[in-house]
Design a protein around this motif. Structure first.
Motif, PDB file in Angstrom:
ATOM      1  N   VAL A 118       0.857  -1.191   0.000  1.00 12.55           N
ATOM      2  CA  VAL A 118       0.000   0.000   0.000  1.00 12.55           C
ATOM      3  C   VAL A 118       0.892   1.240   0.000  1.00 12.55           C
ATOM      4  O   VAL A 118       1.883   1.325   0.748  1.00 12.55           O
ATOM      5  CB  VAL A 118      -0.931   0.004   1.227  1.00 12.55           C
ATOM      6  CG1 VAL A 118      -1.787   1.277   1.252  1.00 12.55           C
ATOM      7  CG2 VAL A 118      -1.811  -1.232   1.227  1.00 12.55           C
ATOM      8  N   THR A 119       0.550   2.222  -0.842  1.00 12.80           N
ATOM      9  CA  THR A 119       1.326   3.460  -0.945  1.00 12.80           C
ATOM     10  C   THR A 119       0.444   4.664  -0.591  1.00 12.80           C
ATOM     11  O   THR A 119      -0.778   4.543  -0.412  1.00 12.80           O
ATOM     12  CB  THR A 119       1.867   3.649  -2.368  1.00 12.80           C
ATOM     13  OG1 THR A 119       0.754   3.880  -3.256  1.00 12.80           O
ATOM     14  CG2 THR A 119       2.650   2.431  -2.823  1.00 12.80           C
ATOM     15  N   GLY A 120       1.101   5.803  -0.565  1.00 17.03           N
ATOM     16  CA  GLY A 120       0.368   7.034  -0.296  1.00 17.03           C
ATOM     17  C   GLY A 120      -0.703   7.288  -1.342  1.00 17.03           C
ATOM     18  O   GLY A 120      -1.776   7.825  -1.023  1.00 17.03           O
TER      19      GLY A 120
ATOM     20  N   LEU B 298       1.363   4.011   6.893  1.00 10.61           N
ATOM     21  CA  LEU B 298       1.819   3.109   5.825  1.00 10.61           C
ATOM     22  C   LEU B 298       2.768   2.046   6.370  1.00 10.61           C
ATOM     23  O   LEU B 298       2.719   0.874   5.953  1.00 10.61           O
ATOM     24  CB  LEU B 298       2.482   3.916   4.711  1.00 10.61           C
ATOM     25  CG  LEU B 298       1.528   4.761   3.856  1.00 10.61           C
ATOM     26  CD1 LEU B 298       2.301   5.717   2.968  1.00 10.61           C
ATOM     27  CD2 LEU B 298       0.635   3.842   3.004  1.00 10.61           C
TER      28      LEU B 298
ATOM     29  N   LEU C  59      -3.844   5.585  -0.401  1.00  9.74           N
ATOM     30  CA  LEU C  59      -4.600   6.286   0.645  1.00  9.74           C
ATOM     31  C   LEU C  59      -5.324   7.504   0.069  1.00  9.74           C
ATOM     32  O   LEU C  59      -6.466   7.787   0.443  1.00  9.74           O
ATOM     33  CB  LEU C  59      -3.667   6.710   1.781  1.00  9.74           C
ATOM     34  CG  LEU C  59      -2.964   5.583   2.546  1.00  9.74           C
ATOM     35  CD1 LEU C  59      -2.180   6.143   3.719  1.00  9.74           C
ATOM     36  CD2 LEU C  59      -3.959   4.535   3.041  1.00  9.74           C
TER      37      LEU C  59
ATOM     38  N   PHE D  39       0.544   9.916   7.435  1.00 13.32           N
ATOM     39  CA  PHE D  39       0.673   8.931   6.357  1.00 13.32           C
ATOM     40  C   PHE D  39       1.847   7.981   6.597  1.00 13.32           C
ATOM     41  O   PHE D  39       1.724   6.766   6.412  1.00 13.32           O
ATOM     42  CB  PHE D  39       0.875   9.654   5.019  1.00 13.32           C
ATOM     43  CG  PHE D  39      -0.387   9.807   4.198  1.00 13.32           C
ATOM     44  CD1 PHE D  39      -1.624   9.960   4.804  1.00 13.32           C
ATOM     45  CD2 PHE D  39      -0.337   9.814   2.815  1.00 13.32           C
ATOM     46  CE1 PHE D  39      -2.778  10.117   4.054  1.00 13.32           C
ATOM     47  CE2 PHE D  39      -1.481   9.962   2.044  1.00 13.32           C
ATOM     48  CZ  PHE D  39      -2.709  10.117   2.667  1.00 13.32           C
ATOM     49  N   LYS D  40       2.997   8.529   6.976  1.00 18.15           N
ATOM     50  CA  LYS D  40       4.214   7.722   7.077  1.00 18.15           C
ATOM     51  C   LYS D  40       4.053   6.585   8.077  1.00 18.15           C
ATOM     52  O   LYS D  40       4.301   5.404   7.756  1.00 18.15           O
ATOM     53  CB  LYS D  40       5.394   8.602   7.482  1.00 18.15           C
ATOM     54  CG  LYS D  40       6.707   7.843   7.571  1.00 18.15           C
ATOM     55  CD  LYS D  40       7.864   8.760   7.961  1.00 18.15           C
ATOM     56  CE  LYS D  40       9.165   7.974   8.072  1.00 18.15           C
ATOM     57  NZ  LYS D  40      10.295   8.843   8.481  1.00 18.15           N
TER      58      LYS D  40
ATOM     59  N   ASN E 196       1.701  -1.916   5.992  1.00 19.47           N
ATOM     60  CA  ASN E 196       2.531  -2.852   5.228  1.00 19.47           C
ATOM     61  C   ASN E 196       3.222  -3.873   6.128  1.00 19.47           C
ATOM     62  O   ASN E 196       3.478  -5.015   5.718  1.00 19.47           O
ATOM     63  CB  ASN E 196       3.551  -2.081   4.392  1.00 19.47           C
ATOM     64  CG  ASN E 196       2.880  -1.319   3.253  1.00 19.47           C
ATOM     65  OD1 ASN E 196       2.038  -1.870   2.534  1.00 19.47           O
ATOM     66  ND2 ASN E 196       3.230  -0.045   3.091  1.00 19.47           N
TER      67      ASN E 196
END
Length: 474
Positions: free
Chosen positions: A2-4, A22, A7, A18-19, A26
Motif C-alpha cells: 500500500v502506498t500514499g 503506511l 490512501l 501517512f508515514k 505494510n
C-alpha cells in the motif's frame, strides 16, 4: 504494498500521519475490512466547514456622517465573515467599533462568543489592555503629573536593570510552571517590562472627579512584550489546529480547543498574564502615590482586551469593557471608559442585556486610520494642531515629539459616543474624571534611524528628479 497514492484514492487527507500509517499497514499486510478498521482509528477527524450563514450579531452603533457610515459598513462586513467561524454562537459591536485588519478580523469594539474555543486572534497581541484608577484625595494634580513623568516609562523596550520593579514570586512561579510562559525570553520580558506603558493610545491621565473634587490617576496599557510573546505562541498553536480541523477558517480566526491540553494551558497562561498586567499598573500607581505621600482613597481597574469565560462559552472582547460581575473575579468598583485626552473619563455601571452581552464600549474608537487621519491634517503644523486641540489641559508627550494621531480629532466625537451609550442602554455614567492633563508616548520613532534613512532616500530621489528636469531644460 500500500502506498500514499492508495490512501489518496480512498479520499484520505495527506499529512504527517501517512508515514506511520503506511509502515503499520505494510508491516501487518492489512487489506479489506482490516485496513478500513485501522484507518478509522488513525485518520484525521473530518474537516469542520464554515457555517453556511453568518450567526446574527447585535449592532449597538449608529452613524451621523458618511465617514462614520463607511466605517460601520466595513466593520459589519468584517463581522459577517467572522460570524461564519464554526465555533461562534453570538456577537456584538459597540459605538466605538472600528476596523482592526483585513475583512473577517474582529473589529475594535467587538465581542465574539465562541463555544469550547479560545481564539488568540480575537484578543489580539495587546492581551489584557486595561485601565486602572486610583483616587488620591485633594492632592494638587500638577504634582501628580510631574511625579508620574519621573516614574513612568513609555516607548519600546523595558526598564534598565537598576530601575526595574521586583516581579512578585507568585507570578514568577506561574510563569515558570506554564509551557507557554516559561521561556527565558518571557521571564526576562516579565521582569524588564514591569512598570512600563508602551506607546500608541496608551496613556497616564490625571483628572478631577466631578462628584467629589478628588484628584484621580488613571493609567491605560496592557501586557507589553509579555502578552505579545504569548499571543505569538497562541497563534502558532491555533494555526496547527486550523490546519488539522478547519482549513476553511481564516487564519486570524483560528482557535485552540478549550478542552485540549493546549487549551487548558493557554487559558491558564492568559490568567497569569492578567495578574502580571494588573501588577504592571500597580507598580506605577503605588510608586507615584508613595512619592507624593498621598493616601489612596479607592482603586479599581478593568481590562478591555481579553477572553472571559462562562462555562463552555468564551467571550472574546477586543476593545470592549466587561460589565457583568461574572467576567471579573476581583471587582472593587465600577468600570472605566476613557474617550480622549481632552475629554472626561467616564465612570460607569451597567447590567447584561440581550444586545450588549454584558459589555460596554472601551473608548471613543476611530473613524479613520492613523495614517488617513494624518493625511487629513496636511497643511497644518503639528504644533498648531497640538495647541488648538489641547487648550486648557496639560498634555505631554514622553519623547517630546507630538503624535497627531493621538490628538482628540483622531477619535470619534466623544459626545456622540456618550449619546450612543445611553441610546443603546449600554451603561449608566455615575461620575466623570475631568481632565487636568496626561502623558502619552508621542512619536518616538520620529528620529529613528530607519525613518531618517527613508527621508534621506526620498530627498535623494527628489534631488535626482530635479537634476534630470534641469538637464532636459537645456
Amino acid at each position: 504494498m500500500v502506498t500514499g497514492k492508495d490512501l489518496l484514492a480512498l479520499g484520505l487527507r495527506p499529512g504527517k500521519w501517512f508515514k506511520a500509517a503506511l509502515e503499520h499497514i505494510n508491516a501487518y499486510n492489512l487489506e479489506g475490512e482490516a485496513l478500513a478498521a485501522y484507518l478509522d482509528t488513525v485518520k484525521p477527524a473530518p474537516q469542520i466547514p464554515l457555517l453556511e450563514k453568518p450567526v446574527p450579531f447585535h449592532e449597538n452603533i449608529s452613524a451621523d456622517t458618511s465617514v462614520e457610515q463607511a466605517n460601520i459598513d466595513y466593520v459589519k462586513q468584517s463581522m459577517q465573515q467572522l460570524m461564519r467561524t464554526p465555533t461562534v454562537v453570538t456577537g456584538a459591536i459597540m459605538p466605538d467599533a472600528c476596523p482592526a485588519g483585513p475583512l473577517g478580523t474582529i473589529p475594535v469594539g467587538g465581542v465574539v462568543v465562541a463555544r469550547n474555543a479560545i481564539h488568540p486572534g480575537m484578543h489580539s497581541a495587546d492581551i489584557c489592555c486595561s485601565v486602572m484608577l486610583t483616587i488620591l484625595g485633594k492632592v494638587e494634580p500638577k504634582s501628580v503629573l510631574d511625579a508620574a513623568q519621573r516614574i513612568t516609562h513609555f516607548g519600546p523596550g523595558g526598564r534598565l536593570p537598576e530601575l526595574q520593579f521586583k516581579l512578585p514570586e507568585e507570578i514568577e512561579a506561574e510563569f515558570q510552571a506554564n509551557p507557554f510562559l516559561n521561556s527565558l525570553r518571557s521571564l526576562n520580558l516579565a521582569r524588564a517590562h514591569l512598570g512600563t506603558q508602551g506607546d500608541g493610545n496608551h496613556f497616564l491621565y490625571v483628572g478631577i472627579s466631578r462628584n467629589t473634587g478628588d484628584t484621580v490617576l488613571v493609567t491605560h496599557h496592557g501586557s507589553r512584550g509579555v502578552g505579545a510573546a504569548l499571543y505569538t505562541q497562541g497563534m502558532k498553536v491555533a494555526e496547527r489546529f486550523r490546519q488539522a480541523i478547519s482549513l476553511e477558517t481564516a487564519p486570524q480566526n483560528a482557535w485552540i480547543p478549550s478542552e485540549s491540553v493546549e487549551g487548558e494551558q493557554y487559558w491558564a497562561a492568559l490568567q497569569t498574564v492578567r495578574k502580571w498586567t494588573k501588577q504592571n499598573h500597580l507598580c506605577l500607581h503605588e510608586t507615584i502615590g508613595s512619592q507624593l505621600g498621598a493616601a489612596v482613597q479607592q482603586r479599581y481597574w478593568n481590562e478591555h482586551n481579553f477572553v472571559f469565560r462562562d462555562g463552555d462559552l468564551f467571550y472574546h472582547a477586543k476593545g470592549a469593557t466587561p460589565l457583568d460581575p461574572k467576567f471579573m473575579p476581583d471587582i472593587t468598583g465600577p468600570r472605566i471608559i476613557p474617550l480622549n485626552m481632552a475629554q472626561p473619563i467616564l465612570i460607569v455601571e451597567g447590567t447584561t442585556t440581550e444586545t450588549n452581552l454584558g459589555f460596554a464600549p472601551h473608548g471613543a474608537g476611530r473613524n479613520l486610520s492613523r495614517t488617513r487621519h494624518k493625511y487629513s491634517k496636511i497643511g497644518q503644523t503639528k504644533e498648531d494642531l497640538f495647541a488648538e486641540e489641547t487648550q486648557g489641559i496639560d498634555a505631554r508627550f514622553f519623547f517630546n515629539q507630538i503624535d497627531i494621531s493621538e490628538l482628540p480629532s483622531a477619535y470619534k466625537d466623544a459626545e456622540d459616543v456618550k449619546r450612543q451609550i445611553v441610546h443603546f442602554n449600554l451603561a449608566t455614567t455615575i461620575d466623570e474624571i475631568r481632565p487636568y492633563g496626561c502623558i502619552m508616548a508621542g512619536d518616538w520613532e520620529q528620529d529613528a534611524p530607519w525613518r531618517k534613512k527613508k527621508l534621506a532616500k526620498e530627498a535623494a530621489r527628489l534631488t535626482a528628479d530635479d537634476s534630470q528636469a534641469d538637464c532636459s531644460a537645456l
